[in-house]
Write an enzyme that holds these catalytic residues in place. Structure first.
Site, mmCIF file in Angstrom:
data_model
loop_
_atom_site.group_PDB
_atom_site.id
_atom_site.type_symbol
_atom_site.label_atom_id
_atom_site.label_comp_id
_atom_site.label_asym_id
_atom_site.label_seq_id
_atom_site.Cartn_x
_atom_site.Cartn_y
_atom_site.Cartn_z
ATOM 1 N N HIS A 57 29.166 51.131 46.900
ATOM 2 C CA HIS A 57 29.858 51.307 48.159
ATOM 3 C C HIS A 57 30.130 51.413 49.261
ATOM 4 O O HIS A 57 30.700 52.771 48.569
ATOM 5 C CB HIS A 57 30.906 49.322 48.192
ATOM 6 C CG HIS A 57 31.403 48.753 49.530
ATOM 7 N ND1 HIS A 57 32.691 49.600 50.306
ATOM 8 C CD2 HIS A 57 31.229 48.105 50.081
ATOM 9 C CE1 HIS A 57 32.661 48.322 51.281
ATOM 10 N NE2 HIS A 57 31.924 47.655 50.952
ATOM 11 N N ASP A 103 35.526 52.010 40.337
ATOM 12 C CA ASP A 103 35.018 51.090 41.150
ATOM 13 C C ASP A 103 35.219 50.149 41.138
ATOM 14 O O ASP A 103 33.871 49.611 40.781
ATOM 15 C CB ASP A 103 34.192 51.758 42.581
ATOM 16 C CG ASP A 103 34.154 50.517 43.613
ATOM 17 O OD1 ASP A 103 34.622 48.949 44.173
ATOM 18 O OD2 ASP A 103 33.569 50.628 44.935
ATOM 19 N N GLN A 122 33.551 44.613 42.134
ATOM 20 C CA GLN A 122 33.425 42.770 41.872
ATOM 21 C C GLN A 122 33.175 42.955 39.841
ATOM 22 O O GLN A 122 32.633 42.671 39.829
ATOM 23 C CB GLN A 122 31.653 43.343 42.289
ATOM 24 C CG GLN A 122 31.638 43.781 43.539
ATOM 25 C CD GLN A 122 31.334 42.474 44.268
ATOM 26 O OE1 GLN A 122 31.770 41.215 43.628
ATOM 27 N NE2 GLN A 122 31.560 43.161 45.537
ATOM 28 N N LYS A 153 39.480 39.441 46.437
ATOM 29 C CA LYS A 153 38.039 39.024 46.015
ATOM 30 C C LYS A 153 38.866 37.991 44.174
ATOM 31 O O LYS A 153 37.193 37.663 43.785
ATOM 32 C CB LYS A 153 36.749 39.845 45.260
ATOM 33 C CG LYS A 153 36.481 40.977 46.520
ATOM 34 C CD LYS A 153 36.166 41.585 46.304
ATOM 35 C CE LYS A 153 35.314 42.494 47.720
ATOM 36 N NZ LYS A 153 34.043 42.622 48.083
ATOM 37 N N CYS A 186 27.795 46.635 53.474
ATOM 38 C CA CYS A 186 28.245 48.453 52.829
ATOM 39 C C CYS A 186 27.952 48.932 51.703
ATOM 40 O O CYS A 186 28.812 49.797 51.138
ATOM 41 C CB CYS A 186 29.795 47.820 53.225
ATOM 42 S SG CYS A 186 30.283 46.959 54.678
HETATM 43 N N1 7TS Z 1 33.606 47.911 46.375
HETATM 44 C C1 7TS Z 1 32.667 47.751 45.922
HETATM 45 C C2 7TS Z 1 31.757 47.856 44.813
HETATM 46 C C3 7TS Z 1 32.718 46.620 46.634
HETATM 47 O O1 7TS Z 1 32.154 45.005 46.596
HETATM 48 C C4 7TS Z 1 34.436 46.181 47.902
HETATM 49 C C5 7TS Z 1 33.603 45.042 48.325
HETATM 50 C C6 7TS Z 1 34.530 47.073 48.241
HETATM 51 C C7 7TS Z 1 34.398 48.061 47.620
HETATM 52 C C8 7TS Z 1 35.363 47.233 49.531
HETATM 53 O O2 7TS Z 1 36.497 46.285 49.237
HETATM 54 P P1 7TS Z 1 37.500 45.794 50.414
HETATM 55 O O3 7TS Z 1 38.922 44.889 49.834
HETATM 56 O O4 7TS Z 1 38.581 47.495 50.199
HETATM 57 O O5 7TS Z 1 36.552 45.609 51.461
HETATM 58 N N2 7TS Z 1 32.334 43.965 48.925
HETATM 59 C C9 7TS Z 1 32.139 43.545 50.366
HETATM 60 C C10 7TS Z 1 31.036 42.880 49.930
HETATM 61 O O6 7TS Z 1 29.754 42.966 49.551
HETATM 62 N N3 7TS Z 1 30.427 42.396 50.970
HETATM 63 O O7 7TS Z 1 32.071 41.928 51.861
HETATM 64 C C11 7TS Z 1 33.307 43.163 51.559
#
Ligand code: 7TS
Length: 417
Positions: A124, A201, A204, A227, A371
């Protein structure tokens, strides 16, 4: 007997009984953000209604109660991922913020000119851009472990890249586009052997499967409360205590200090040293309630439920004319770990059109580069993909609605064959 009673579970999530475009909402975008159970919403509401106060500051009852609830939520997070104690749990805004914190603190002092940071091709942006910024500041470089055509990491390429002695291996546990579950323990073992530190990371993975930081033995892990049934604005950086101890704070201000004089300051103990200013108390309390909920369901059950849904979705989509799936297919699931994220395209249709037409059926999926532009544009060679992602509250009937609507997309767009 299924381990998750999905109809009963769904009743805990008020939004799932709402409608969208006159149809019952079919929410298939939990990889972007999860829905929230009533227990989480109520915990936040109860905090604001009955004990809203700034933490670590008041000696009066409601401030003490808020401080206790916030700290207790950190203990719940620590137990959830098997960290040693809440001292290893730093609250940030989200996964992105947690990764940036490591880049601005640990990496700032430990990565220099000519050094390498290793990531993978399936990251990401939040696990790419902070390292690119660091590399620019320091004259270091970011390299990417290749992905094989079966959508798994090329471990030979990884071993080769480790020979250059990278300072840090920062990789995604589960791809938010492909659903590939990377072997975090093995990747970490090899990185440690090569003398590199490891950041995972886990945006997910932690929401969807049992994750044990001691078993994996990583130095850092980042994930987002929103999430995993919690509120937005509260993310977690796990760091081994020894690592966090030696790291300087990034933000200065109230609460992160032990003492301040006009000349200099000393830092508060862990984890508060990294949390300057008034905390996101409702976020912590909400995440604590989310973890209580997930613990009651059991993360093994969450994982099993999503695996079943994923198998069903792959089976149905693979049978659907004109659908191309990006990620491990149904057959591949016998050999590889895969999470409940299914990216696909309909031949001849732009994924934004697909998403728009599905929206008219009450179905929420995401379309775009997710992203992960380097993965989608350069590795998969697509401008965008459509993506359905599942959580503990989704049911096979929703996948039927998705697949039937995909067929409808083909007729709306007059696609042949
Ligand atoms: N890393 C992964 C693997 C992600 O899927 C996401 C967000 C992030 C980091 C960033 O998370 P945040 O909470 O800091 O924004 N992924 C997604 C997505 O797949 N669709 O919207 C956000």
């Amino acid at each position: 007997m299924p381990k998750i009673d999905v109809e009963k579970t769904r009743k805990d999530f008020p939004i799932l009984s709402t409608t969208s475009n006159g149809k019952r909402l079919v929410y298939l975008d939990s990889a972007a953000t999860s829905q929230k159970p009533g227990g989480v919403i109520n915990a936040i509401s109860e905090y604001y209604r009955t004990y809203n106060a700034n933490i670590h500051r008041g000696l009066y009852d409601i401030s003490v109660k808020a401080t206790e609830a916030y700290t207790k939520s950190k203990e719940a997070v620590a137990n959830f991922i098997n960290a040693d104690s809440y001292r290893e749990i730093v609250y940030c805004k989200n996964t992105t913020d947690a990764i940036n914190l490591v880049a601005l603190s640990w990496a700032e002092g430990n990565v220099g000119r000519g050094d390498t940071i290793l990531a993978t091709e399936m990251e990401h942006h939040s696990n790419i851009v902070p390292w690119q910024l660091l590399a620019k500041r320091k004259g270091a470089k970011v390299e990417y472990i290749r992905m094989k055509s079966d959508f798994t990491i090329d471990m030979d390429d990884y071993r080769e890249k480790l020979e250059a002695n990278p300072k840090l291996v920062s990789f995604t546990h589960v791809s938010n586009v492909l659903g590939t579950v990377n072997d975090a323990k093995e990747i970490t073992r090899l990185s440690r052997k090569a003398g590199a530190r490891t950041l995972i990371d886990a945006a997910q993975s932690v929401p969807h499967m049992p994750v044990d930081v001691k078993d994996i033995d990583c130095d850092f892990m980042a994930f987002s409360g929103h999430k995993m049934l919690g509120p937005a604005g509260l993310g977690v950086l796990y760091g081994k205590e020894a690592m966090l101890e030696e790291m300087p704070p990034v933000y200065g201000g109230g609460d992160m200090i032990r003492s301040v004089s006009f000349k200099e300051s000393t830092w508060n103990e862990l984890p508060w040293k990294f949390e300057a200013g008034t905390s996101n108390t409702e976020g912590g309390i909400g995440l604590g309630a989310a973890i209580d909920y997930l613990n009651k369901v059991g993360m093994k059950n969450v994982r099993a439920h999503e695996t079943e849904l994923t198998r069903y979705a792959l089976k149905r989509l693979e049978e659907t004319r004109g659908v191309k799936i990006y990620g491990i297919g149904l057959k591949g699931m016998a050999a590889f770990n895969r999470a409940g994220v299914v990216s696909f395209n309909i031949e001849g249709a732009h994924p934004h059109d697909v998403s728009t037409i599905l929206n008219s059926e009450g179905i929420a999926i995401r379309a775009g580069h997710h992203c992960a532009m380097p993965l989608v544009n350069t590795v998969l060679r697509e401008p965008a993909v459509a993506r359905a992602s599942f959580y503990l509250y989704n049911k096979p009937e929703e996948i039927d609605i998705l697949v039937d609507s995909v067929a409808k997309v083909r007729s709306v767009l007059h696609l042949k064959n």
